[in-house]
Enzyme design. Structure first.
Site, PDB file in Angstrom:
ATOM      1  CE  LYS A  13       9.524  -7.135  35.951  1.00 53.43           C
ATOM      2  NZ  LYS A  13      10.030  -8.403  35.362  1.00 53.43           N
ATOM      3  NE  ARG A  88      14.561  -9.029  40.515  1.00 51.06           N
ATOM      4  CZ  ARG A  88      14.601  -8.234  39.444  1.00 51.06           C
ATOM      5  NH1 ARG A  88      14.334  -6.965  39.544  1.00 51.06           N
ATOM      6  NH2 ARG A  88      14.910  -8.750  38.273  1.00 51.06           N
ATOM      7  NE  ARG A 127      15.940  -8.784  28.018  1.00 53.02           N
ATOM      8  CZ  ARG A 127      15.421  -8.526  29.212  1.00 53.02           C
ATOM      9  NH1 ARG A 127      14.164  -8.125  29.329  1.00 53.02           N
ATOM     10  NH2 ARG A 127      16.136  -8.707  30.296  1.00 53.02           N
ATOM     11  NE  ARG A 160      19.718  -7.362  31.187  1.00 54.06           N
ATOM     12  CZ  ARG A 160      18.581  -7.193  31.873  1.00 54.06           C
ATOM     13  NH1 ARG A 160      17.643  -6.385  31.416  1.00 54.06           N
ATOM     14  NH2 ARG A 160      18.382  -7.818  33.003  1.00 54.06           N
ATOM     15  NE  ARG A 171      17.804 -12.250  34.964  1.00 58.18           N
ATOM     16  CZ  ARG A 171      17.518 -11.635  33.817  1.00 58.18           C
ATOM     17  NH1 ARG A 171      18.001 -12.095  32.682  1.00 58.18           N
ATOM     18  NH2 ARG A 171      16.754 -10.564  33.801  1.00 58.18           N
TER      19      ARG A 171
HETATM   20  P1  AMP Z   1      16.100  -6.560  35.841  1.00 52.11           P
HETATM   21  O1  AMP Z   1      16.526  -5.623  34.764  1.00 52.11           O
HETATM   22  O2  AMP Z   1      14.921  -6.040  36.647  1.00 52.11           O
HETATM   23  O3  AMP Z   1      15.875  -7.973  35.345  1.00 52.11           O
HETATM   24  O4  AMP Z   1      17.308  -6.622  36.888  1.00 52.11           O
HETATM   25  C1  AMP Z   1      18.574  -7.093  36.490  1.00 52.11           C
HETATM   26  C2  AMP Z   1      19.362  -7.565  37.694  1.00 52.11           C
HETATM   27  O5  AMP Z   1      19.543  -6.453  38.597  1.00 52.11           O
HETATM   28  C3  AMP Z   1      18.708  -8.643  38.535  1.00 52.11           C
HETATM   29  O6  AMP Z   1      18.911  -9.948  38.022  1.00 52.11           O
HETATM   30  C4  AMP Z   1      19.415  -8.437  39.869  1.00 52.11           C
HETATM   31  O7  AMP Z   1      20.743  -8.925  39.830  1.00 52.11           O
HETATM   32  C5  AMP Z   1      19.497  -6.920  39.949  1.00 52.11           C
HETATM   33  N1  AMP Z   1      18.287  -6.349  40.589  1.00 52.11           N
HETATM   34  C6  AMP Z   1      17.365  -5.530  40.023  1.00 52.11           C
HETATM   35  N2  AMP Z   1      16.408  -5.200  40.896  1.00 52.11           N
HETATM   36  C7  AMP Z   1      16.710  -5.843  42.051  1.00 52.11           C
HETATM   37  C8  AMP Z   1      16.084  -5.939  43.321  1.00 52.11           C
HETATM   38  N3  AMP Z   1      14.929  -5.298  43.591  1.00 52.11           N
HETATM   39  N4  AMP Z   1      16.671  -6.702  44.282  1.00 52.11           N
HETATM   40  C9  AMP Z   1      17.835  -7.338  44.024  1.00 52.11           C
HETATM   41  N5  AMP Z   1      18.468  -7.326  42.855  1.00 52.11           N
HETATM   42  C10 AMP Z   1      17.912  -6.575  41.862  1.00 52.11           C
END
Ligand code: AMP
Length: 215
Positions: A13, A88, A127, A160, A171
């Site tokens: 994404k 989400r 990654r 990360r 996840r």
């Molecule tokens: P991402 O970079 O989008 O994979 O987000 C990394 C982490 O941030 C996720 O695994 C969650 O812990 C947190 N996070 C990001 N966006 C959300 C969301 N919309 N709702 C809840 N947690 C989020």
């Protein structure tokens, strides 16, 4: 245009958002990026979010919804945005509906980027992310530059915490349980466009491009 990207973690994404920005100038709003920045800067929000993020759990809805509300008030999103990583959960999607109707605007499309779990594990465990420019790389398929060769400053490459294999599986489980129900939510609103996320970057972008050209 007002768009949402849905897809499992590691579906591409973020990378596709950059390509969309290059052609359409639609600004990406990534909740993950905003949260990571807050963690790095040790803000109150960052402290609250940190343990959820590093264990691969979702940050509670009320925290995320308040954060998005503030972000969407920024005039730079007045003419459009691409939401990456939000909503989400169903409560987040319902809150977004309210926010958008208060702003008197509508969503144009929900882009669903589909990639099988097995490929996600391969992609995410290799990654690497740059702390400086936020770009992502893969140790085998797209190796990071030598720090000094980065065209956007000195790259500071790291893995990360939530890209470790055990956390990736958690996840993915959360994605299937809590985020995948959004597909029905937005299908009922006739907004979903499916994209096969397994090809090359260009092949995936071509599919997205042909959807966006029709909007
Ligand atoms: P991402 O970079 O989008 O994979 O987000 C990394 C982490 O941030 C996720 O695994 C969650 O812990 C947190 N996070 C990001 N966006 C959300 C969301 N919309 N709702 C809840 N947690 C989020």
């Amino acid at each position: 245009m007002r768009l949402i990207f849905i897809g499992p973690p590691g579906a591409g994404k973020g990378t596709q958002s950059e390509l969309i920005y290059s052609k359409y100038r639609i600004i990406q709003l990534s909740t993950g990026d905003i949260l990571r920045l807050n963690v790095k800067e040790k803000t109150e929000l960052g402290k609250q979010a940190n343990e959820f993020i590093s264990f691969g759990k979702l940050v509670p809805d009320d925290i995320i919804i308040n954060m998005i509300k503030e972000e969407l008030d920024d005039p730079k999103f007045k003419n459009g945005f691409l939401l990456d990583g939000f909503p989400r959960t169903i409560p987040q999607a319902e809150a977004l509906d309210v926010l958008l109707s208060n702003l008197n605007v509508k969503l144009d499309k929900v882009l669903l980027l589909e990639v099988p779990d097995t490929e996600i594990v391969t992609r995410l465990s290799g990654r690497r992310t740059c702390r400086t420019c936020n770009r992502t790389f893969h140790i085998v398929f797209n190796p990071p530059p030598n720090p000094a060769d980065c065209d956007r400053g000195i790259c500071d490459i790291y893995q990360r915490d939530d890209d470790k294999e055990e956390t990736i599986l958690k996840r993915l489980q959360i994605y299937h349980n809590q985020t995948a129900p959004l597909i029905d939510f937005y299908t009922n609103k006739n907004l979903v466009a499916k994209i096969n996320g397994t090809g090359t970057l260009e092949e995936v972008f071509q599919q997205i491009d042909s959807i966006l050209m029709q909007l």
